[in-house]
Write a protein that holds these residues in place. Structure first.
Motif, mmCIF file in Angstrom:
data_model
loop_
_atom_site.group_PDB
_atom_site.id
_atom_site.type_symbol
_atom_site.label_atom_id
_atom_site.label_comp_id
_atom_site.label_asym_id
_atom_site.label_seq_id
_atom_site.Cartn_x
_atom_site.Cartn_y
_atom_site.Cartn_z
ATOM 1 N N ALA A 25 0.855 -1.187 0.000
ATOM 2 C CA ALA A 25 0.000 0.000 0.000
ATOM 3 C C ALA A 25 0.892 1.239 0.000
ATOM 4 C CB ALA A 25 -0.911 0.011 1.227
ATOM 5 N N ALA A 26 0.384 2.300 -0.588
ATOM 6 C CA ALA A 26 1.127 3.562 -0.565
ATOM 7 C C ALA A 26 1.288 4.006 0.884
ATOM 8 C CB ALA A 26 0.386 4.620 -1.373
ATOM 9 N N PRO A 27 2.480 4.446 1.275
ATOM 10 C CA PRO A 27 2.684 4.858 2.667
ATOM 11 C C PRO A 27 1.860 6.093 2.996
ATOM 12 C CG PRO A 27 4.600 5.393 1.343
ATOM 13 C CD PRO A 27 3.684 4.608 0.466
ATOM 14 N N VAL A 97 4.665 6.201 -5.659
ATOM 15 C CA VAL A 97 5.025 7.328 -4.794
ATOM 16 C C VAL A 97 6.009 8.230 -5.538
ATOM 17 C CG1 VAL A 97 6.174 7.964 -2.630
ATOM 18 C CG2 VAL A 97 4.553 6.040 -2.687
ATOM 19 N N LEU A 98 6.961 7.629 -6.235
ATOM 20 C CA LEU A 98 7.933 8.421 -6.999
ATOM 21 C C LEU A 98 7.277 9.087 -8.207
ATOM 22 C CD1 LEU A 98 11.032 6.074 -6.805
ATOM 23 C CD2 LEU A 98 10.415 7.988 -5.320
ATOM 24 N N GLU A 123 -3.692 8.392 -1.188
ATOM 25 C CA GLU A 123 -4.847 7.820 -1.876
ATOM 26 C C GLU A 123 -4.682 7.920 -3.392
ATOM 27 O OE1 GLU A 123 -5.265 10.046 0.736
ATOM 28 O OE2 GLU A 123 -5.814 8.497 2.201
ATOM 29 N N ALA A 124 -4.149 9.034 -3.873
ATOM 30 C CA ALA A 124 -3.918 9.194 -5.313
ATOM 31 C C ALA A 124 -2.842 8.238 -5.801
ATOM 32 C CB ALA A 124 -3.527 10.642 -5.628
ATOM 33 N N ALA A 127 -4.514 4.805 -5.869
ATOM 34 C CA ALA A 127 -5.494 4.724 -6.964
ATOM 35 C C ALA A 127 -4.799 4.648 -8.312
ATOM 36 C CB ALA A 127 -6.448 5.916 -6.905
ATOM 37 N N GLY A 128 -3.720 5.404 -8.473
ATOM 38 C CA GLY A 128 -2.970 5.359 -9.728
ATOM 39 C C GLY A 128 -2.395 3.993 -10.001
ATOM 40 N N PHE A 129 -2.006 3.291 -8.966
ATOM 41 C CA PHE A 129 -1.457 1.935 -9.130
ATOM 42 C C PHE A 129 -2.572 0.943 -9.447
ATOM 43 C CE2 PHE A 129 -0.312 -2.233 -7.357
ATOM 44 C CZ PHE A 129 0.755 -2.504 -8.184
ATOM 45 N N GLU A 130 -3.689 1.083 -8.772
ATOM 46 C CA GLU A 130 -4.769 0.127 -8.957
ATOM 47 C C GLU A 130 -5.395 0.222 -10.334
ATOM 48 O OE1 GLU A 130 -7.241 0.852 -5.565
ATOM 49 O OE2 GLU A 130 -5.816 -0.155 -4.208
#
Length: 131
Positions: A25-27, A97-98, A123-124, A127-130
């Motif tokens: 998950a995004a930190p 994240v990067l 959250e962004a 969401a961008g990864f999903e």
């Protein structure tokens, strides 16, 4: 007691600093706000470690070099197949994240701490990864 703690027991000058992170998950922003302070306090050289040594430690190292003024492209190398980071696996979210940092820099130069305080949106990134 974990393996790292057992190793450090015999090294009286070693300090153990823990920052809990999920590799899938995004930190959260609070976790990312901790890291610059940790990087300032640590004596060099230091060891970054996570369970597999590919994803969470890769992101921490990437954020460390960003904190030191490196470009995102240079930081991204620490989240690569060379270090066994699989960008298409669930831990690939850490690379987002990067991507989020790169988009923030399109608005103009900004230090990593300012970005984490003002512009980082977990959250962004998630969401961008999903997608």
């Amino acid at each position: 007691m974990g393996r790292i703690e057992r190793l450090l027991r015999g090294a009286p000058d070693a300090a153990l600093v823990g920052v809990r992170r999920d590799a899938h998950a995004a930190p959260c922003a609070a976790t990312l706000r901790q890291l610059p302070e940790v990087f300032r306090r640590l004596e060099r050289p230091f060891l970054l470690h996570c369970k597999s040594g590919a994803d969470r430690s890769g992101l921490a190292r990437a954020l460390c070099v960003l904190h030191e003024g490196a470009a995102v492209a240079q930081a991204r190398r620490h989240l690569s197949l060379r270090y066994l980071h699989m960008c298409r696996a669930s831990a690939g979210v850490l690379g987002r994240v990067l991507d989020h940092r790169s988009r923030w820099l399109e608005q103009g130069p900004s230090g990593i701490e300012n970005w984490v305080r003002s512009g980082y949106d977990p959250e962004a990134a998630q969401a961008g990864f999903e997608r």
